[in-house]
Scaffold this motif. Structure first.
Motif, PDB file in Angstrom:
ATOM      1  N   LEU A 195     -59.862  58.100   4.649  1.00  0.00           N
ATOM      2  CA  LEU A 195     -60.751  59.260   4.616  1.00  0.00           C
ATOM      3  C   LEU A 195     -61.418  59.459   5.975  1.00  0.00           C
ATOM      4  O   LEU A 195     -61.480  60.585   6.499  1.00  0.00           O
ATOM      5  N   ASN A 196     -61.906  58.374   6.563  1.00  0.00           N
ATOM      6  CA  ASN A 196     -62.551  58.481   7.866  1.00  0.00           C
ATOM      7  C   ASN A 196     -61.543  58.876   8.945  1.00  0.00           C
ATOM      8  O   ASN A 196     -61.841  59.699   9.822  1.00  0.00           O
ATOM      9  N   LEU A 197     -60.341  58.329   8.886  1.00  0.00           N
ATOM     10  CA  LEU A 197     -59.300  58.702   9.836  1.00  0.00           C
ATOM     11  C   LEU A 197     -58.965  60.183   9.729  1.00  0.00           C
ATOM     12  O   LEU A 197     -58.776  60.870  10.743  1.00  0.00           O
ATOM     13  N   ALA A 198     -58.894  60.669   8.501  1.00  0.00           N
ATOM     14  CA  ALA A 198     -58.602  62.095   8.306  1.00  0.00           C
ATOM     15  C   ALA A 198     -59.703  62.956   8.900  1.00  0.00           C
ATOM     16  O   ALA A 198     -59.431  63.981   9.542  1.00  0.00           O
ATOM     17  N   ARG A 199     -60.954  62.543   8.722  1.00  0.00           N
ATOM     18  CA  ARG A 199     -62.077  63.304   9.274  1.00  0.00           C
ATOM     19  C   ARG A 199     -62.031  63.329  10.807  1.00  0.00           C
ATOM     20  O   ARG A 199     -62.448  64.303  11.433  1.00  0.00           O
ATOM     21  N   GLN A 200     -61.516  62.271  11.398  1.00  0.00           N
ATOM     22  CA  GLN A 200     -61.441  62.194  12.860  1.00  0.00           C
ATOM     23  C   GLN A 200     -60.179  62.855  13.402  1.00  0.00           C
ATOM     24  O   GLN A 200     -59.944  62.831  14.616  1.00  0.00           O
ATOM     25  N   GLY A 201     -59.358  63.424  12.527  1.00  0.00           N
ATOM     26  CA  GLY A 201     -58.161  64.126  12.954  1.00  0.00           C
ATOM     27  C   GLY A 201     -56.970  63.242  13.248  1.00  0.00           C
ATOM     28  O   GLY A 201     -55.959  63.712  13.804  1.00  0.00           O
ATOM     29  N   TYR A 202     -57.043  61.969  12.869  1.00  0.00           N
ATOM     30  CA  TYR A 202     -55.978  61.027  13.200  1.00  0.00           C
ATOM     31  C   TYR A 202     -54.639  61.426  12.582  1.00  0.00           C
ATOM     32  O   TYR A 202     -53.580  61.268  13.212  1.00  0.00           O
ATOM     33  N   PHE A 203     -54.665  61.931  11.341  1.00  0.00           N
ATOM     34  CA  PHE A 203     -53.423  62.302  10.665  1.00  0.00           C
ATOM     35  C   PHE A 203     -52.926  63.693  11.065  1.00  0.00           C
ATOM     36  O   PHE A 203     -51.848  64.101  10.650  1.00  0.00           O
ATOM     37  N   GLY A 204     -53.722  64.424  11.848  1.00  0.00           N
ATOM     38  CA  GLY A 204     -53.395  65.811  12.119  1.00  0.00           C
ATOM     39  C   GLY A 204     -53.699  66.646  10.878  1.00  0.00           C
ATOM     40  O   GLY A 204     -54.648  66.376  10.140  1.00  0.00           O
ATOM     41  N   GLU A 205     -52.875  67.671  10.630  1.00  0.00           N
ATOM     42  CA  GLU A 205     -53.035  68.464   9.407  1.00  0.00           C
ATOM     43  C   GLU A 205     -52.430  67.691   8.241  1.00  0.00           C
ATOM     44  O   GLU A 205     -51.295  67.210   8.312  1.00  0.00           O
ATOM     45  N   ILE A 206     -53.203  67.543   7.182  1.00  0.00           N
ATOM     46  CA  ILE A 206     -52.690  66.850   6.006  1.00  0.00           C
ATOM     47  C   ILE A 206     -51.666  67.737   5.303  1.00  0.00           C
ATOM     48  O   ILE A 206     -51.930  68.907   5.017  1.00  0.00           O
ATOM     49  N   ILE A 207     -50.509  67.188   5.029  1.00  0.00           N
ATOM     50  CA  ILE A 207     -49.433  67.923   4.383  1.00  0.00           C
ATOM     51  C   ILE A 207     -49.308  67.566   2.905  1.00  0.00           C
ATOM     52  O   ILE A 207     -49.191  68.435   2.037  1.00  0.00           O
ATOM     53  N   HIS A 208     -49.363  66.269   2.612  1.00  0.00           N
ATOM     54  CA  HIS A 208     -48.989  65.784   1.284  1.00  0.00           C
ATOM     55  C   HIS A 208     -49.744  64.500   0.982  1.00  0.00           C
ATOM     56  O   HIS A 208     -50.041  63.704   1.886  1.00  0.00           O
ATOM     57  N   GLY A 209     -50.061  64.286  -0.278  1.00  0.00           N
ATOM     58  CA  GLY A 209     -50.684  63.047  -0.718  1.00  0.00           C
ATOM     59  C   GLY A 209     -50.076  62.581  -2.021  1.00  0.00           C
ATOM     60  O   GLY A 209     -49.535  63.371  -2.802  1.00  0.00           O
ATOM     61  N   THR A 332     -51.029  57.497  -0.768  1.00  0.00           N
ATOM     62  CA  THR A 332     -50.199  57.958   0.339  1.00  0.00           C
ATOM     63  C   THR A 332     -50.811  59.192   0.966  1.00  0.00           C
ATOM     64  O   THR A 332     -51.182  60.130   0.251  1.00  0.00           O
ATOM     65  N   ILE A 333     -50.926  59.182   2.265  1.00  0.00           N
ATOM     66  CA  ILE A 333     -51.401  60.342   3.023  1.00  0.00           C
ATOM     67  C   ILE A 333     -50.372  60.651   4.104  1.00  0.00           C
ATOM     68  O   ILE A 333     -50.071  59.803   4.951  1.00  0.00           O
ATOM     69  N   SER A 334     -49.837  61.866   4.080  1.00  0.00           N
ATOM     70  CA  SER A 334     -48.835  62.286   5.041  1.00  0.00           C
ATOM     71  C   SER A 334     -49.362  63.483   5.821  1.00  0.00           C
ATOM     72  O   SER A 334     -49.694  64.525   5.240  1.00  0.00           O
ATOM     73  N   GLY A 335     -49.454  63.325   7.137  1.00  0.00           N
ATOM     74  CA  GLY A 335     -49.956  64.397   7.981  1.00  0.00           C
ATOM     75  C   GLY A 335     -48.966  64.773   9.073  1.00  0.00           C
ATOM     76  O   GLY A 335     -47.860  64.218   9.162  1.00  0.00           O
ATOM     77  N   THR A 336     -49.354  65.691   9.910  1.00  0.00           N
ATOM     78  CA  THR A 336     -48.480  66.137  10.996  1.00  0.00           C
ATOM     79  C   THR A 336     -48.428  65.141  12.139  1.00  0.00           C
ATOM     80  O   THR A 336     -47.568  65.257  13.013  1.00  0.00           O
ATOM     81  N   LYS A 337     -49.320  64.150  12.146  1.00  0.00           N
ATOM     82  CA  LYS A 337     -49.344  63.173  13.242  1.00  0.00           C
ATOM     83  C   LYS A 337     -49.182  61.728  12.782  1.00  0.00           C
ATOM     84  O   LYS A 337     -48.772  60.876  13.583  1.00  0.00           O
ATOM     85  N   ALA A 338     -49.512  61.422  11.550  1.00  0.00           N
ATOM     86  CA  ALA A 338     -49.472  60.027  11.099  1.00  0.00           C
ATOM     87  C   ALA A 338     -49.334  59.971   9.582  1.00  0.00           C
ATOM     88  O   ALA A 338     -49.467  60.977   8.876  1.00  0.00           O
TER      89      ALA A 338
END
Length: 467
Positions: A195-209, A332-338
């Protein structure tokens, strides 16, 4: 709502579903209501801050499987007064009283009758009712508590029909009392990290969970002693994603569901039941007690539900409580960057198709992005326990919010939306996996609601008593 999603109002197979499914004529009407234009509430409970409580006076109802642990955890939090205990069974009251013997708490007790909990809720010296009873009692108890001027905290799911979901929302808004679903997985350590990584933009845009509750409790469901009056076995006569919130909660927070996005529609499919009906029949041949459960229809072993959000993201949920396989709350968290995944293996993160981050890289990531709540009380939470400490993090955070008069991390719209996946998936399964809309319990407010505060910008002042 498109015509093909409205046809369930006329489908004859609906009438044949068990009353436990929640698809009575009353709840069908409620479903129709959720898809019409509704006036906005006079108060938005997302971001709502109730008046601060220096001392949170709690009454607990349900002291079977989950309740005793909650009482013990609360006894270790500053500013908590355990004022009342309630359970239908006197022996459960006595058990919890023994757990409190070395504390300063001397709660009144309510037991022996099925409505004893109402008398407890009617006390004027309570601020919060903590509900750890069978699923079908969660909404009636939470609604009554709020109507009596108390905040409500209920175990999961908060509701098992759509009508109950709307009751929680409307009563919370009317009374301006919090209704928090006690979704402890939102406070597990890896989930908080993502959750904190997502807030910091680490995953980029979240695509799928993805999320799941895969837990082999087949024998427990048929135990005469584990679940009072065999309530959980009876609930498994429904067929859908019956326990969706463990997997959904952390993903929903990361995707800002009800706070910038919302769940739009779902489709759900279940395998057939390969095990529960068979076990019921075999037990009935040896023990007359089980004849009442033989020949009944039970949920399929595996349910898979897929959700589409308004912003085009997808969520996959799985539910299986009978198959012999390792425990998993797949996260599972799938984003445009991680990408991140936990269960059945420990939590791992990847930044590309080459593979997972090394142990050293993961350690550095955890140190750099450790959530503030974990920095503050993570180690103490692990010592106190409750599913590795996440239960205590959840309880502490709720009390700290109430004492500081700040919004809760999970509000009534979360309780309703996450719980609604149960009855909605039942309808989809019963109708060849047809798509069905997820109601907007915020009535449009999701577009302006702000995301969950992961920085502890307010509060964080409540101490933990000696461990």
């Amino acid at each position: 709502m498109k015509k093909n999603r409205r046809t369930f109002l006329k489908i004859g197979s609906l009438a044949g579903l068990s009353a436990l499914s929640g698809w009575s004529s009353e709840s069908t009407g409620a479903t129709r209501r959720t898809n019409t234009t509704r006036n906005p509430a006079n108060v938005n409970m997302s971001g709502y801050a109730a008046p601060a409580l220096d001392t949170v006076r709690i009454g607990f109802v349900g002291l079977g499987n989950r309740g005793p642990g909650a009482v013990v955890r609360m006894s270790k939090i500053e500013g908590v007064e355990i004022k009342a205990l309630c359970d239908l069974r006197p022996e459960r009251i006595r058990h919890v009283e023994q757990l409190l013997e070395k504390t300063n708490h001397e709660p009144a007790t309510y037991t022996g009758t099925e409505d004893a909990w109402k008398r407890m809720c009617e006390r004027e010296d309570l601020d919060l009712i903590y509900i750890a009873t069978p699923w079908y009692l969660h909404t009636p108890m939470a609604v009554y508590a709020m109507e009596q001027g108390k905040h409500a905290a209920t175990e999961v799911p908060a509701a098992i029909t759509l009508e109950e979901c709307w009751q929680l929302v409307e009563v919370s808004e009317k009374t301006r009392k919090h209704c928090m679903m006690l979704e402890n997985t939102c406070y597990d350590f890896f989930e908080l990290l993502t959750l904190n990584l997502a807030r910091q933009g680490y995953f980029g845009e979240i695509i799928h969970g993805e999320g799941a509750y895969i837990h082999d409790i087949l024998e427990g469901n048929f135990s005469k002693t584990k679940y009072f009056d065999m309530w959980r076995l009876k609930q498994n006569m429904r067929n859908g994603s019956l326990y969706p919130t463990h997997g959904l909660g952390p993903v929903a927070q990361i995707m800002n569901i009800n706070r910038g996005d919302r769940m739009d529609y779902l489709v759900s499919v279940s395998s057939r039941d390969f095990m529960m009906g068979k076990m019921a029949g075999e037990l009935a041949e040896r023990d007359a007690f089980y004849k009442q459960f033989a020949g009944k229809s039970y949920r399929g072993n595996m349910n898979t539900t897929t959700i589409k959000t308004q912003l085009g993201k997808t969520i996959l949920l799985q539910h299986d409580v009978t198959s012999p396989r390792p425990y998993s709350r797949l996260h599972t968290i799938s984003g445009t960057k991680a990408y991140a995944q936990k269960y059945p293996e420990p939590g791992k993160i990847s930044e590309g198709h080459e593979g997972w981050l090394s142990a050293e890289a993961m350690q550095a990531l955890e140190e750099n992005f450790q959530p503030p709540i974990v920095k503050k009380i993570g180690e103490l939470a692990r010592q106190i326990g409750g599913h590795g400490g996440m239960d205590f993090l959840m309880d502490w955070r709720m009390i700290d919010c109430l004492r500081n008069g700040i919004p809760l991390d999970m509000d009534v719209y979360d309780a309703a939306a996450w719980s609604s996946i149960g009855p909605l998936s039942e309808w989809s399964v019963a109708n060849r996996s047809g798509a069905i809309d997820v109601p907007d319990f915020t009535r449009g407010a999701w577009k302006q609601n702000t995301p969950v505060d992961v920085e502890l910008t307010k509060g964080g002042t409540t101490n933990i008593l000696a461990v």
